[in-house]
Every structure is written in structure tokens, then in C-alpha cells.
Motif scaffolding. Structure first.
Motif, PDB file in Angstrom:
ATOM      1  N   THR A 209       0.817  -1.214   0.000  1.00 41.37           N
ATOM      2  CA  THR A 209       0.000   0.000   0.000  1.00 41.37           C
ATOM      3  C   THR A 209       0.848   1.261   0.000  1.00 41.37           C
ATOM      4  N   LYS A 210       1.906   1.266   0.805  1.00 43.90           N
ATOM      5  CA  LYS A 210       2.765   2.450   0.876  1.00 43.90           C
ATOM      6  C   LYS A 210       3.394   2.759  -0.476  1.00 43.90           C
ATOM      7  N   TYR A 211       3.949   1.746  -1.117  1.00 40.35           N
ATOM      8  CA  TYR A 211       4.585   1.960  -2.414  1.00 40.35           C
ATOM      9  C   TYR A 211       3.569   2.421  -3.471  1.00 40.35           C
ATOM     10  N   VAL A 212       2.414   1.788  -3.460  1.00 37.45           N
ATOM     11  CA  VAL A 212       1.413   2.112  -4.479  1.00 37.45           C
ATOM     12  C   VAL A 212       0.888   3.535  -4.290  1.00 37.45           C
ATOM     13  N   ALA A 213       0.724   3.960  -3.038  1.00 37.41           N
ATOM     14  CA  ALA A 213       0.248   5.322  -2.778  1.00 37.41           C
ATOM     15  C   ALA A 213       1.209   6.349  -3.367  1.00 37.41           C
ATOM     16  N   ASN A 214       2.492   6.193  -3.084  1.00 33.17           N
ATOM     17  CA  ASN A 214       3.473   7.145  -3.617  1.00 33.17           C
ATOM     18  C   ASN A 214       3.610   7.033  -5.127  1.00 33.17           C
ATOM     19  N   ALA A 215       3.543   5.820  -5.647  1.00 34.00           N
ATOM     20  CA  ALA A 215       3.647   5.637  -7.093  1.00 34.00           C
ATOM     21  C   ALA A 215       2.457   6.269  -7.814  1.00 34.00           C
ATOM     22  N   MET A 216       1.278   6.188  -7.196  1.00 34.98           N
ATOM     23  CA  MET A 216       0.095   6.789  -7.806  1.00 34.98           C
ATOM     24  C   MET A 216       0.219   8.309  -7.854  1.00 34.98           C
ATOM     25  N   LEU A 217       0.687   8.905  -6.760  1.00 32.81           N
ATOM     26  CA  LEU A 217       0.858  10.360  -6.731  1.00 32.81           C
ATOM     27  C   LEU A 217       1.937  10.799  -7.719  1.00 32.81           C
ATOM     28  N   ALA A 218       3.020  10.046  -7.780  1.00 34.95           N
ATOM     29  CA  ALA A 218       4.081  10.364  -8.742  1.00 34.95           C
ATOM     30  C   ALA A 218       3.566  10.244 -10.173  1.00 34.95           C
ATOM     31  N   THR A 219       2.694   9.272 -10.409  1.00 33.53           N
ATOM     32  CA  THR A 219       2.121   9.086 -11.741  1.00 33.53           C
ATOM     33  C   THR A 219       1.277  10.290 -12.142  1.00 33.53           C
ATOM     34  N   LYS A 220       0.487  10.813 -11.199  1.00 31.75           N
ATOM     35  CA  LYS A 220      -0.329  11.996 -11.491  1.00 31.75           C
ATOM     36  C   LYS A 220       0.563  13.184 -11.868  1.00 31.75           C
ATOM     37  N   ILE A 221       1.672  13.345 -11.143  1.00 30.03           N
ATOM     38  CA  ILE A 221       2.575  14.463 -11.428  1.00 30.03           C
ATOM     39  C   ILE A 221       3.199  14.310 -12.816  1.00 30.03           C
ATOM     40  N   SER A 222       3.746  13.136 -13.078  1.00 29.20           N
ATOM     41  CA  SER A 222       4.386  12.933 -14.384  1.00 29.20           C
ATOM     42  C   SER A 222       3.368  13.006 -15.518  1.00 29.20           C
ATOM     43  N   PHE A 223       2.161  12.533 -15.262  1.00 33.51           N
ATOM     44  CA  PHE A 223       1.118  12.607 -16.282  1.00 33.51           C
ATOM     45  C   PHE A 223       0.839  14.064 -16.647  1.00 33.51           C
ATOM     46  N   MET A 224       0.694  14.923 -15.633  1.00 33.61           N
ATOM     47  CA  MET A 224       0.405  16.330 -15.918  1.00 33.61           C
ATOM     48  C   MET A 224       1.597  17.040 -16.552  1.00 33.61           C
ATOM     49  N   ASN A 225       2.796  16.638 -16.192  1.00 38.38           N
ATOM     50  CA  ASN A 225       3.971  17.219 -16.847  1.00 38.38           C
ATOM     51  C   ASN A 225       4.031  16.803 -18.314  1.00 38.38           C
ATOM     52  N   GLU A 226       3.637  15.566 -18.585  1.00 40.82           N
ATOM     53  CA  GLU A 226       3.568  15.119 -19.983  1.00 40.82           C
ATOM     54  C   GLU A 226       2.509  15.932 -20.731  1.00 40.82           C
ATOM     55  N   VAL A 227       1.367  16.142 -20.097  1.00 42.78           N
ATOM     56  CA  VAL A 227       0.305  16.950 -20.705  1.00 42.78           C
ATOM     57  C   VAL A 227       0.789  18.379 -20.944  1.00 42.78           C
ATOM     58  N   ALA A 228       1.534  18.928 -19.973  1.00 41.24           N
ATOM     59  CA  ALA A 228       2.063  20.283 -20.122  1.00 41.24           C
ATOM     60  C   ALA A 228       2.961  20.396 -21.347  1.00 41.24           C
ATOM     61  N   ASN A 229       3.782  19.384 -21.559  1.00 42.19           N
ATOM     62  CA  ASN A 229       4.665  19.401 -22.724  1.00 42.19           C
ATOM     63  C   ASN A 229       3.875  19.320 -24.035  1.00 42.19           C
ATOM     64  N   ILE A 230       2.777  18.563 -24.013  1.00 40.96           N
ATOM     65  CA  ILE A 230       1.911  18.499 -25.202  1.00 40.96           C
ATOM     66  C   ILE A 230       1.219  19.839 -25.414  1.00 40.96           C
ATOM     67  N   CYS A 231       0.814  20.470 -24.301  1.00 40.01           N
ATOM     68  CA  CYS A 231       0.172  21.787 -24.409  1.00 40.01           C
ATOM     69  C   CYS A 231       1.110  22.800 -25.067  1.00 40.01           C
ATOM     70  N   GLU A 232       2.377  22.750 -24.705  1.00 39.22           N
ATOM     71  CA  GLU A 232       3.331  23.712 -25.261  1.00 39.22           C
ATOM     72  C   GLU A 232       3.452  23.580 -26.773  1.00 39.22           C
ATOM     73  N   VAL A 233       3.499  22.347 -27.268  1.00 33.96           N
ATOM     74  CA  VAL A 233       3.708  22.174 -28.712  1.00 33.96           C
ATOM     75  C   VAL A 233       2.424  22.365 -29.502  1.00 33.96           C
ATOM     76  N   THR A 234       1.266  22.342 -28.804  1.00 32.70           N
ATOM     77  CA  THR A 234      -0.005  22.522 -29.514  1.00 32.70           C
ATOM     78  C   THR A 234      -0.605  23.909 -29.322  1.00 32.70           C
ATOM     79  N   GLY A 235      -0.069  24.660 -28.355  1.00 29.79           N
ATOM     80  CA  GLY A 235      -0.596  25.994 -28.091  1.00 29.79           C
ATOM     81  C   GLY A 235      -1.689  26.031 -27.045  1.00 29.79           C
ATOM     82  N   ALA A 236      -1.961  24.907 -26.392  1.00 28.02           N
ATOM     83  CA  ALA A 236      -2.943  24.884 -25.311  1.00 28.02           C
ATOM     84  C   ALA A 236      -2.298  25.381 -24.019  1.00 28.02           C
ATOM     85  N   ASN A 237      -3.111  25.620 -22.989  1.00 25.62           N
ATOM     86  CA  ASN A 237      -2.627  26.129 -21.710  1.00 25.62           C
ATOM     87  C   ASN A 237      -2.920  25.099 -20.624  1.00 25.62           C
TER      88      ASN A 237
END
Length: 440
Positions: A209-237
Motif C-alpha cells: 500500500t505504501k509503495y502504491v500510494a506514492n507511485a500513484m501520486l508520482a504518476t499523477k505528477i508525471s502525467f500532468m507534466n507530460e500533458v504540459a509538454n503536449i500543451c506547449e507544442v499545440t498551443g494549449a494552456n
């Protein structure tokens, strides 16, 4: 209750202090004599808001005792928490040397039947290995002492650890018997008077449970950073996208802020350890592997924005850096984006003027010595911007949220801000600033 906590690092110190606040007698044990002497004099090895006051008050009441003598502690207690570090080994697995060293110390000094609770973050199956290790030594010592084992992972956020410990949103307990469950429920009952927050399960599931909790939160962060990079190349915010998706109750707003990557002692280590656990059992965790890969690349995004603006040769340029800790509210710089950003800027020829209210000394210890001559550490945030060519915001301390823009414009050589946490409003561009953000 009388409790022993082995380890006076972040988790052990916070846990011990909070247990003592609830009226328990707590012995905090560590092999580091210098650290223990410092703690006896209320000199803490870490910065955590309000922890110093809590430690001082508990010591004055006699409810919190720091010692290097584990036998003294075990003679007076029958619940033992192991809260030592499990640093990442070279292969990404958790290094359990400190865990088994603590287990050996328990086995060689324990004189009464006790409950041993693993608070440290450990791979699945570690609890049973620790139990077998202790029992083997007890047998060799011809001891008739009996132990129970339990898992009780921590879910503390650095910067909010006291509040998290005193008012937990859940208390996860992994055990094998009703008696152990009831013992730990009794111990934690003062923390959860409002309503039952106990989540009881088997030991292996608790460890996972401990590992999965931190991995899930880290996944949300990396997911949004990936989205941010897509936003930059497409002109979205990405800021507007975040508001759009966060309003969905299934998603929520927590941990969906784009930025320059996560760091700290937990997310990088725990994601790697979970990857290692999966691979050890013959499974390739593709999502988790990419979470780590995205985060590693994200720490270089600000550097690329700087070199895109100024060129790859930064010789003769000085950059003000606000924030060195991996997050606000702590002096922790382990795996902090600042280490990557500062070192890469210097590699490109730049000079750095850095300010952080808490993390400066830890940063000096963590960064390679070869970079120190190129860094000036300043006593205030505005000293850092004097004669600097641009400001780089890395850690979103509250004191950085609403700066004096007139002072920035007056003291910076150029009115340029690289905002690694998206805390500034685009409206400052109307004041003549160039503002570079993540995904906006």
C-alpha cells in the motif's frame, strides 16, 4: 503505552514526538551519538514546521527520551517501531541493511514479549523476513521471548508532517492476529477520535500500500507534466486544462500541477523500488518506468527554456534561483530538481545566485563540490536578483508568490522570469516582463 522508536530520521522523529504528545512514554533510539546529543538539547537534524516546539515540550514533560542505549529502551517498552531509512540501492531496490541491523539489535537486547512494528517503507515480504531474522537470533540466544510483527506504513507529507501524524486521513495496519490489530488500534485511537479511520489488512498488502500510494501520486505528477509538454507544442494552456479536469470529482485537483519535476526522499525511491519489485517477480511495469523517465526529463525543461532564450553558451550570465528544496516547507533536497537545474546551467557556463529560506546548507552538501565556486548563496531573495540576468523559480515557497515586481525590474539586468511552478500570472507581461512557464 510505553514505546520504542528505532531511528530518529524524518519518520522516526515525527512519529516519536507525536506519540509522546498523546501521553505515551516514547524512547527514540539512534546509533548516531552526535544526533542524539543534539536532540537532547532540542537541536533537530531536519526542518519541519512546529516539530522543534513539539520535541521540546515533550522532553520537558518527560514523555520523550532520546538515547543510544537500545537495551534501556527495550527494558521499558513492549511496542517497538522500526523507522530507519531504506535508501535506494544502485539497482533501484530498497537497501534493507538498516532494517536488519535494527532487527538484530532488537533480538539481542529484548527481554519481554513484544510487538515489532515496521514503520519504514519496505518491499513486500520484508515483515516476515524480519520476523524470521529476529526469531533466529532469539533461538541462538536461547531466549524464550516471543514477538509479533506488524506493518504500519507512514503517509507523512514533508512540510505538513505533524498535522498528518496527529490527524491522519487513514491508519493502515497489516497484521496476522486480532490481538495485534487491537493493540495498534488502542495506540492510535487518540489520533482518530472523530471517526474510525483504520484500514486493516494482511502484512504484505500493507507493505504494498505504501509503495502504491506514492507511485500513484508520482504518476499523477508525471502525467500532468507530460500533458504540459503536449500543451506547449499545440498551443494549449495546461493551467486551464488543469481546471477543466480537476473539477471532475473522479480526478480532483491534488497533484495535477505541472512543474519542473518531483523530488524528495519518497517518490523517486519508492517508484524505483516498486519497479524493481515487479521486475524481480518477472513483470515489466511499463507505466511506472515511464513515470520515472518523464520525471527525469522534466527536471531539464527549465534549462532548455533558458538556453532557448539565451543560447547554449551562458558564459558571462548570472541567474537568480529562488528555491532549492524539493518542495516548500522542508529543507530536504534529495532528488530535488534544483540539483539538476543548477548544475546544468553551470555546465553551460552560467553563474548562480541562489536563495532558499531553509535548504541552503543541505543543498551545499548534496551538490557536487565542483559547482560550489559558481554559486553565491544569498541571505535574502532580493539579494539573489541583484545584477542577475533572469530569475528562475524552482520551489514555490509562499514568500515567492507575490514579489515586488518593481524591485525585480529595477534589480534584474533583464526583466525575465522562468517560472518552474506556474505561480505567476501572465498579466505581469503587461509590466514588461518576459515570463516562461511550464505548459503555458
Amino acid at each position: 503505552m510505553n514505546i520504542t522508536v528505532i531511528g530518529t530520521g524524518y519518520v522516526g522523529l515525527v512519529t516519536g514526538a507525536c506519540f509522546s504528545k498523546m501521553g505515551n512514554m516514547v524512547y527514540c533510539v539512534d546509533i548516531d551519538e552526535k544526533k542524539i546529543e543534539g536532540l537532547k538539547n532540542n537541536i533537530l537534524p531536519i526542518f519541519e514546521p512546529n516539530l522543534d516546539t513539539l520535541v521540546k515540550t515533550s522532553q520537558e514533560k518527560g514523555d520523550l527520551i532520546f538515547t543510544t542505549d537500545i537495551k534501556e529502551a527495550l527494558d521499558e517498552t513492549n511496542i517497538v517501531f522500526i523507522a530507519v531509512g531504506t535508501p535506494m540501492a544502485e539497482d533501484g531496490s530498497a537497501n534493507l541493511d538498516y532494517i536488519f541491523s535494527a532487527a538484530s539489535d532488537i533480538a539481542n537486547n529484548i527481554t519481554r514479549d513484544s510487538l515489532v512494528v515496521i514503520k519504514s517503507t519496505v518491499p513486500v515480504g520484508t515483515g516476515f523476513k524480519v520476523r524470521d531474522h529476529i526469531n533466529r537470533i532469539l533461538k541462538e540466544n536461547n531466549s524464550d521471548v516471543k514477538i509479533d510483527i506488524a506493518s504500519n506504513p507512514e503517509f507523512l507529507k514533508e512540510g505538513h508532517a505533524i498535522e498528518d501524524c496527529l490527524h491522519p486521513d487513514r491508519v493502515v495496519i497489516g497484521a496476522e492476529s486480532d490481538e495485534v490489530f487491537e493493540t495498534l488500534k488502542d495506540l492510535y485511537s487518540p489520533f482518530v477520535l472523530n471517526h474510525d479511520r483504520f484500514v486493516m489488512m494482511d502484512i504484505k498488502s500493507s507493505e504494498m500500500t505504501k509503495y502504491v500510494a506514492n507511485a500513484m501520486l508520482a504518476t499523477k505528477i508525471s502525467f500532468m507534466n507530460e500533458v504540459a509538454n503536449i500543451c506547449e507544442v499545440t498551443g494549449a494552456n495546461v493551467q486551464k486544462v488543469r481546471l477543466g479536469i480537476g473539477s471532475d470529482k473522479r480526478i480532483g485537483y491534488n497533484f495535477i500541477y505541472a512543474g519542473c519535476g518531483y523530488g524528495g526522499s519518497c517518490f523517486p525511491k519508492d517508484v524505483q523500488a516498486l519497479i524493481n519489485t515487479a521486475q524481480t517477480h518477472g513483470y515489466e511495469p511499463k507505466i511506472l518506468s515511464n513515470v520515472e523517465s518523464v520525471n527525469k526529463k522534466q527536471k531539464t525543461v527549465l534549462v532548455k527554456k533558458v538556453t532557448d532564450r539565451f543560447g547554449t553558451d551562458l558564459s558571462g550570465l548570472t541567474f537568480a534561483v529562488w528555491g532549492l528544496a524539493f518542495k516548500p516547507g522542508t529543507d530536504d533536497v534529495r532528488e530535488a530538481p534544483s540539483l539538476v537545474i543548477v548544475s546544468q546551467l553551470i555546465d553551460h557556463g552560467a553563474k548562480i545566485k541562489a536563495y532558499d529560506s531553509q535548504a541552503t546548507e543541505e543543498f551545499k552538501k548534496a551538490i557536487d563540490d565542483k559547482y560550489l565556486d559558481s554559486i553565491e548563496f544569498t541571505p535574502t531573495r532580493y539579494k539573489a536578483i541583484d545584477d542577475s540576468d533572469a530569475l528562475i523559480l524552482i520551489t514555490e515557497w509562499k514568500e515567492f508568490r507575490n514579489p515586488d515586481y518593481d524591485k525585480l525590474a529595477e534589480n534584474l539586468n533583464q526583466s525575465i522570469i522562468f517560472d518552474g511552478r506556474n505561480i505567476y500570472d501572465k498579466k505581469i507581461e503587461n509590466k514588461g516582463f518576459e515570463l516562461y512557464q511550464i505548459g503555458c
